[in-house]
Scaffold this motif. Structure first.
Motif, PDB file in Angstrom:
ATOM      1  N   ALA A 139       0.777  -1.286  -0.053  1.00 18.99           N
ATOM      2  CA  ALA A 139      -0.158  -0.022  -0.115  1.00 18.99           C
ATOM      3  C   ALA A 139       0.761   1.232   0.072  1.00 18.99           C
ATOM      4  O   ALA A 139       0.451   2.261  -0.537  1.00 18.99           O
ATOM      5  CB  ALA A 139      -1.008   0.067   1.203  1.00 18.99           C
ATOM      6  N   ILE A 140       1.930   1.202   0.566  1.00 17.27           N
ATOM      7  CA  ILE A 140       2.783   2.300   0.734  1.00 17.27           C
ATOM      8  C   ILE A 140       3.786   2.503  -0.285  1.00 17.27           C
ATOM      9  O   ILE A 140       4.877   3.328  -0.322  1.00 17.27           O
ATOM     10  CB  ILE A 140       3.402   2.531   2.233  1.00 17.27           C
ATOM     11  N   SER A 141       4.023   1.467  -1.022  1.00 21.32           N
ATOM     12  CA  SER A 141       5.062   1.406  -2.170  1.00 21.32           C
ATOM     13  C   SER A 141       5.122   2.501  -3.065  1.00 21.32           C
ATOM     14  O   SER A 141       6.481   2.916  -3.322  1.00 21.32           O
ATOM     15  CB  SER A 141       5.066  -0.027  -3.202  1.00 21.32           C
ATOM     16  N   GLU A 142       4.154   3.047  -3.596  1.00 25.51           N
ATOM     17  CA  GLU A 142       4.073   4.225  -4.323  1.00 25.51           C
ATOM     18  C   GLU A 142       4.767   5.457  -3.556  1.00 25.51           C
ATOM     19  O   GLU A 142       5.565   6.336  -4.112  1.00 25.51           O
ATOM     20  CB  GLU A 142       2.734   4.443  -5.114  1.00 25.51           C
ATOM     21  N   ALA A 143       4.121   5.535  -2.379  1.00 22.19           N
ATOM     22  CA  ALA A 143       4.718   6.714  -1.421  1.00 22.19           C
ATOM     23  C   ALA A 143       6.198   6.725  -1.293  1.00 22.19           C
ATOM     24  O   ALA A 143       6.608   7.514  -1.349  1.00 22.19           O
ATOM     25  CB  ALA A 143       3.887   6.800  -0.376  1.00 22.19           C
TER      26      ALA A 143
END
Length: 242
Positions: free
Chosen positions: A72-76
């Protein structure tokens, strides 16, 4: 490693408190879309091999808190990769774990550690899916740690001493003080290497042992393996030590 665990279906205040913690965590997970927390179904558990950020909370409600949210936080994290001081998953999820811990009341949230989800989810673990428009992108788990706060079987139930057991693993700083003095500001500014300060007690007087500025004991200064130490000679009445 447990790969076929059914999450707890606990109800009542404990489940409501866990749901509040999950909602607080979901609000601060740095995903590219907003997340909401819902109780996870049996078929919607985190993959056993997924990475989980786990932190122990010690307080009135001691628990193991965990977030499985790397995807879920990979893009951030990717967007932050080119910036100085790029965040690790542990750093990125720490605010969410802290927000969840705050809903549990007063206590201490320990440093987070990385484990695999299969070792985190047990039969008594409350699991919440963090979803966006019905799609699960991450998970929050809470596992109560009653064993950390329960008194020994031989100890009498109740009383102030028993109620303090929930804090027995919280570290505190002890300070030894051999004396004090008062100086005008001009004398403080004139201090240089070699200056002598006369303290308010004589040589051989016991040192004070302080906890958070409160006197709890007195003792004599000793040397242990080339390090200073304090041999306790007196417990101060009213300090509730011992």
């Amino acid at each position: 490693m447990n790969t076929t665990v059914t999450p707890s279906r606990a109800a009542g205040p404990a489940a409501e408190q866990a749901a509040s913690a999950a909602a607080a965590a979901a609000a601060l997970v740095p995903a590219t879309v907003p997340l909401v927390a819902v109780p996870a179904s049996d078929g919607d558990l985190p993959p056993a091999t997924a990475s989980a950020q786990v932190a122990s909370f010690v307080g009135a409600t001691s628990a193991e808190l965990a977030l499985v949210a790397d995807a879920a936080i990979s893009e951030a994290l990717a967007a932050d990769a080119g910036a100085a001081g790029a965040l690790s998953p542990a750093d990125a999820l720490r605010p969410a774990l802290e927000a969840a811990a705050q809903t549990l009341g007063a206590g201490l949230l320990e440093d987070s550690r990385t484990e695999v989800a299969g070792d985190v989810v047990a039969e008594d673990t409350l699991v919440f899916a963090l979803q966006h428009e019905g799609t699960t992108l991450a998970w929050f788990t809470l596992r109560a740690r009653g064993e950390r706060v329960a008194p020994p079987a031989a100890a009498p139930a109740g009383g102030a001493r028993a109620s303090m057991r929930m804090l027995y693993d919280v570290e505190m700083t002890l300070t030894a003080e051999i004396g004090r003095t008062r100086l005008p500001v001009r004398h403080v500014l004139d201090l240089v290497p070699g200056s002598l300060l006369e303290l308010d007690r004589t040589a051989g007087s016991p040192a004070d042992v302080m906890v958070n500025g409160r006197l709890v004991a007195r003792g004599e200064v000793v040397v242990v393996d080339e390090s200073y130490g304090i041999r306790i000679t007196e417990i101060v009445p009213g300090s509730d030590v011992g």
